[in-house]
Scaffold this active site. Structure first.
Site, PDB file in Angstrom:
ATOM      1  N   TRP A   1     -17.577 -37.563 -28.081  1.00 62.70           N
ATOM      2  CA  TRP A   1     -16.662 -36.637 -28.735  1.00 62.70           C
ATOM      3  C   TRP A   1     -17.443 -35.353 -28.968  1.00 62.70           C
ATOM      4  O   TRP A   1     -18.401 -35.309 -29.736  1.00 62.70           O
ATOM      5  CB  TRP A   1     -16.108 -37.157 -30.054  1.00 62.70           C
ATOM      6  CG  TRP A   1     -15.262 -36.082 -30.693  1.00 62.70           C
ATOM      7  CD1 TRP A   1     -14.174 -35.467 -30.135  1.00 62.70           C
ATOM      8  CD2 TRP A   1     -15.483 -35.448 -31.960  1.00 62.70           C
ATOM      9  NE1 TRP A   1     -13.687 -34.482 -30.980  1.00 62.70           N
ATOM     10  CE2 TRP A   1     -14.473 -34.454 -32.112  1.00 62.70           C
ATOM     11  CE3 TRP A   1     -16.411 -35.619 -32.972  1.00 62.70           C
ATOM     12  CZ2 TRP A   1     -14.375 -33.655 -33.238  1.00 62.70           C
ATOM     13  CZ3 TRP A   1     -16.324 -34.812 -34.097  1.00 62.70           C
ATOM     14  CH2 TRP A   1     -15.309 -33.841 -34.227  1.00 62.70           C
TER      15      TRP A   1
ATOM     16  N   GLU B   1     -13.679 -37.960 -25.098  1.00 61.34           N
ATOM     17  CA  GLU B   1     -12.603 -37.993 -26.090  1.00 61.34           C
ATOM     18  C   GLU B   1     -12.086 -36.594 -26.395  1.00 61.34           C
ATOM     19  O   GLU B   1     -12.822 -35.755 -26.908  1.00 61.34           O
ATOM     20  CB  GLU B   1     -13.137 -38.659 -27.368  1.00 61.34           C
ATOM     21  CG  GLU B   1     -12.164 -38.732 -28.519  1.00 61.34           C
ATOM     22  CD  GLU B   1     -12.804 -39.378 -29.738  1.00 61.34           C
ATOM     23  OE1 GLU B   1     -12.120 -39.451 -30.780  1.00 61.34           O
ATOM     24  OE2 GLU B   1     -13.972 -39.792 -29.666  1.00 61.34           O
TER      25      GLU B   1
ATOM     26  N   LYS C   1      -9.529 -33.695 -28.217  1.00 61.43           N
ATOM     27  CA  LYS C   1      -8.986 -33.444 -29.551  1.00 61.43           C
ATOM     28  C   LYS C   1      -8.145 -32.190 -29.522  1.00 61.43           C
ATOM     29  O   LYS C   1      -8.450 -31.244 -28.783  1.00 61.43           O
ATOM     30  CB  LYS C   1     -10.108 -33.305 -30.586  1.00 61.43           C
ATOM     31  CG  LYS C   1      -9.592 -33.279 -32.031  1.00 61.43           C
ATOM     32  CD  LYS C   1     -10.711 -33.468 -33.023  1.00 61.43           C
ATOM     33  CE  LYS C   1     -10.146 -33.564 -34.442  1.00 61.43           C
ATOM     34  NZ  LYS C   1     -11.199 -33.867 -35.438  1.00 61.43           N
TER      35      LYS C   1
ATOM     36  N   ASP D   1      -7.885 -41.184 -28.972  1.00 63.49           N
ATOM     37  CA  ASP D   1      -7.934 -41.375 -30.419  1.00 63.49           C
ATOM     38  C   ASP D   1      -6.530 -41.129 -30.955  1.00 63.49           C
ATOM     39  O   ASP D   1      -5.927 -40.086 -30.678  1.00 63.49           O
ATOM     40  CB  ASP D   1      -8.942 -40.400 -31.026  1.00 63.49           C
ATOM     41  CG  ASP D   1      -9.138 -40.593 -32.518  1.00 63.49           C
ATOM     42  OD1 ASP D   1      -8.143 -40.555 -33.257  1.00 63.49           O
ATOM     43  OD2 ASP D   1     -10.294 -40.757 -32.944  1.00 63.49           O
TER      44      ASP D   1
ATOM     45  N   HIS E   1      -5.876 -37.648 -32.494  1.00 65.76           N
ATOM     46  CA  HIS E   1      -6.338 -36.427 -31.845  1.00 65.76           C
ATOM     47  C   HIS E   1      -5.272 -35.687 -31.051  1.00 65.76           C
ATOM     48  O   HIS E   1      -5.601 -34.798 -30.270  1.00 65.76           O
ATOM     49  CB  HIS E   1      -7.517 -36.745 -30.926  1.00 65.76           C
ATOM     50  CG  HIS E   1      -8.801 -36.915 -31.672  1.00 65.76           C
ATOM     51  ND1 HIS E   1     -10.030 -36.876 -31.055  1.00 65.76           N
ATOM     52  CD2 HIS E   1      -9.052 -37.111 -32.994  1.00 65.76           C
ATOM     53  CE1 HIS E   1     -10.983 -37.049 -31.961  1.00 65.76           C
ATOM     54  NE2 HIS E   1     -10.410 -37.202 -33.144  1.00 65.76           N
TER      55      HIS E   1
ATOM     56  N   HIS F   1      -9.793 -45.162 -29.942  1.00 60.43           N
ATOM     57  CA  HIS F   1     -10.203 -45.063 -31.331  1.00 60.43           C
ATOM     58  C   HIS F   1      -8.934 -45.126 -32.167  1.00 60.43           C
ATOM     59  O   HIS F   1      -8.023 -44.308 -31.994  1.00 60.43           O
ATOM     60  CB  HIS F   1     -10.952 -43.759 -31.600  1.00 60.43           C
ATOM     61  CG  HIS F   1     -12.407 -43.835 -31.287  1.00 60.43           C
ATOM     62  ND1 HIS F   1     -13.288 -42.798 -31.514  1.00 60.43           N
ATOM     63  CD2 HIS F   1     -13.154 -44.855 -30.784  1.00 60.43           C
ATOM     64  CE1 HIS F   1     -14.510 -43.169 -31.152  1.00 60.43           C
ATOM     65  NE2 HIS F   1     -14.444 -44.399 -30.701  1.00 60.43           N
TER      66      HIS F   1
ATOM     67  N   ASP G   1      -5.283 -34.918 -38.067  1.00 56.58           N
ATOM     68  CA  ASP G   1      -6.284 -35.952 -37.812  1.00 56.58           C
ATOM     69  C   ASP G   1      -7.060 -36.264 -39.087  1.00 56.58           C
ATOM     70  O   ASP G   1      -8.239 -35.943 -39.226  1.00 56.58           O
ATOM     71  CB  ASP G   1      -7.235 -35.482 -36.703  1.00 56.58           C
ATOM     72  CG  ASP G   1      -8.275 -36.532 -36.356  1.00 56.58           C
ATOM     73  OD1 ASP G   1      -7.946 -37.723 -36.394  1.00 56.58           O
ATOM     74  OD2 ASP G   1      -9.420 -36.149 -36.063  1.00 56.58           O
TER      75      ASP G   1
ATOM     76  N   ASP H   1      -7.667 -39.290 -40.395  1.00 59.74           N
ATOM     77  CA  ASP H   1      -8.465 -40.522 -40.316  1.00 59.74           C
ATOM     78  C   ASP H   1      -8.280 -41.425 -41.524  1.00 59.74           C
ATOM     79  O   ASP H   1      -9.250 -41.964 -42.069  1.00 59.74           O
ATOM     80  CB  ASP H   1      -9.945 -40.184 -40.105  1.00 59.74           C
ATOM     81  CG  ASP H   1     -10.215 -39.655 -38.703  1.00 59.74           C
ATOM     82  OD1 ASP H   1      -9.849 -40.342 -37.746  1.00 59.74           O
ATOM     83  OD2 ASP H   1     -10.774 -38.553 -38.569  1.00 59.74           O
TER      84      ASP H   1
ATOM     85  N   ASP I   1     -11.644 -46.073 -36.128  1.00 57.80           N
ATOM     86  CA  ASP I   1     -12.213 -44.765 -36.435  1.00 57.80           C
ATOM     87  C   ASP I   1     -11.485 -44.143 -37.614  1.00 57.80           C
ATOM     88  O   ASP I   1     -10.706 -43.211 -37.465  1.00 57.80           O
ATOM     89  CB  ASP I   1     -12.139 -43.851 -35.205  1.00 57.80           C
ATOM     90  CG  ASP I   1     -12.840 -42.520 -35.427  1.00 57.80           C
ATOM     91  OD1 ASP I   1     -13.540 -42.381 -36.442  1.00 57.80           O
ATOM     92  OD2 ASP I   1     -12.690 -41.615 -34.592  1.00 57.80           O
TER      93      ASP I   1
END
Length: 419
Positions: free
Chosen positions: A184, A223, A225, A258, A261, A285, A293, A295, A326
């Site tokens: 990432w 990855e 984003k 992800d 993302h 993820h 994002d 998380d 993640d």
């Protein structure tokens, strides 16, 4: 075996679903548990440099792990509450330094910096996945690393990424396993760019150098984003770039998705069937975005159910998928966060396995849409929770109602004593 489980087993058997076989299959699917939930993404190598580069945790709950010993102890406690096989997802910023192995910077990392993790993983039967850490470091130059116009900045991070691929390969050799090594790269700009091409050309050239040697024990993933904190205007490594780059490289070069993302309107599980047609591995993820994002800890919501369904429904995706969690939340008990999020992923896979997949496919392909809709609704109230409890019982971990008491006991006896 309880009478209530026998009831659930018979209910699913009426539709050709063997719950015993489902439980056994699920127990063999490894999920990678991320080390960074345990210490709020602080790592061990930059004590005076808080999380940065699009990374942010909020909250100050008691008991954050501060050392390798504390972090692995917390990990083991969480793992004891989670059914199924486990891997550990490890960032390069968690190199273990001590008197015998003094600190050195990220561009000089070697396998021995992570040998304690490998020895601990062997002892506990865990696999390992790895990640270069291209954030939370003073060499992140105006939000850029390997795409920077500054050659010294690029070269530092190229050395770091090359070192990490070598470390991941050695980990794979030691464990006789395939290691997911995920890049990432948080590079981006705060405002609207005037030279997108130049930065992306730098990224491509850097990756060409980083990936110039073979690593047979490594799956190399990239990855994307949409944006990050402080880089809202432009992200160098978007989905188009990484899908194109990985497809052109071929082999074990793949893209990682992800769940946090993408644009909030995008359906990430919908992407898996397309990628599965072209790539040998589908890394993930798994997190829970809230407006962006953020998380948050994963919960058993519709997105997670759809994710589990797709992993089961797409031919070969069960084997191709490399699932890593993640999320990071410093506002709640970190061991409880691990346990909740990981158990949620297990629930999602169980949900998918307990759907009448072949019947649903047949109904779609014969245009029996009314019946398909009604079967989907019917299975929402099948005795899923009873099978989940039986899975936990067979794995020797507590059912949902008994997880928090175990977490609170550990908080009182261990976490609360950390200054």
């Amino acid at each position: 075996m309880s009478d209530i489980y026998e009831y659930a087993k018979e209910a699913y058997a009426a539709y050709g679903i063997d719950t015993d076989a489902v439980i056994e299959k699920l127990s063999q699917k490894a999920i990678s548990m991320h080390c960074w939930q345990g210490d709020d993404v602080m790592g061990f190598d930059q004590k005076d440099n808080a999380a940065s580069g699009g990374i942010m945790t909020t909250g100050n709950y008691l008991g954050r792990a501060r050392t390798f010993e504390e972090l692995t102890a917390d990990f083991e406690k969480a793992a004891s509450l989670i059914p199924g096989k486990k891997r550990i997802n490890l960032h390069a910023s968690y190199a273990v330094f001590n008197d015998a192995n003094p600190w050195h910077d990220r561009d000089e990392l070697v396998y021995d910096d992570f040998k304690p993790w490998v020895e601990w993983a062997k002892k506990n039967g865990f696999g390992i996945d790895f990640n270069p850490t291209l954030f939370s470091h003073p060499m992140v130059n105006h939000g850029l690393t390997v795409s920077s116009p500054d050659k010294a900045t690029r070269d530092f991070w190229i050395r770091h990424c090359i070192a990490c691929r070598k470390i991941a390969e050695k980990i794979g050799e030691e464990l006789d396993d395939m290691v997911l090594n995920n890049f990432w790269i948080p590079d981006g700009l705060k405002d609207v760019p005037t030279d997108r091409f130049g930065l992306r050309e730098n990224l491509k050239n850097s990756l060409d150098e980083i990936y110039s040697f073979e690593t047979p024990h490594v799956v190399d993933s990239m990855e994307q984003k949409l944006f990050g904190i402080g880089v809202e205007g432009f992200t160098v490594g978007n989905q188009e770039f990484y899908v194109s780059y990985a497809a052109k490289k071929g082999g074990n070069f793949v893209v990682l998705n992800d769940l946090g993302h993408f644009n909030v309107g995008e359906d990430v599980p919908d992407k898996l069937s397309s990628l599965s047609l072209f790539f040998p591995y589908i890394p993930l993820h798994v997190t829970r975005p809230m407006h962006w994002d953020s998380d948050h800890v994963t919960l058993f919501n519709d997105t997670m159910k759809e994710l589990g369904e797709e992993i089961v429904r797409v031919p070969g995706l069960w084997e191709k998928s490399m699932i890593g969690m993640d999320f990071f939340d410093a506002a709640i008990n970190r061991v409880g966060a691990w346990a909740t999020g990981m158990r949620t992923m297990e629930k999602a896979l169980l949900w998918g396995l307990l759907q009448p997949t072949e019947r649903l496919k047949e109904l779609q392909n014969t245009f029996q849409d009314s019946e398909k809709m009604m079967v989907l609704e019917q299975f929402k109230t099948m005795p899923f929770g009873i099978v989940w409890d039986e899975y936990c019982r067979r794995a020797g971990v507590p059912v949902d109602a008994n997880v928090w008491p175990k977490v609170k006991e550990y908080e009182d006896e261990v976490l609360s004593k950390r200054a």
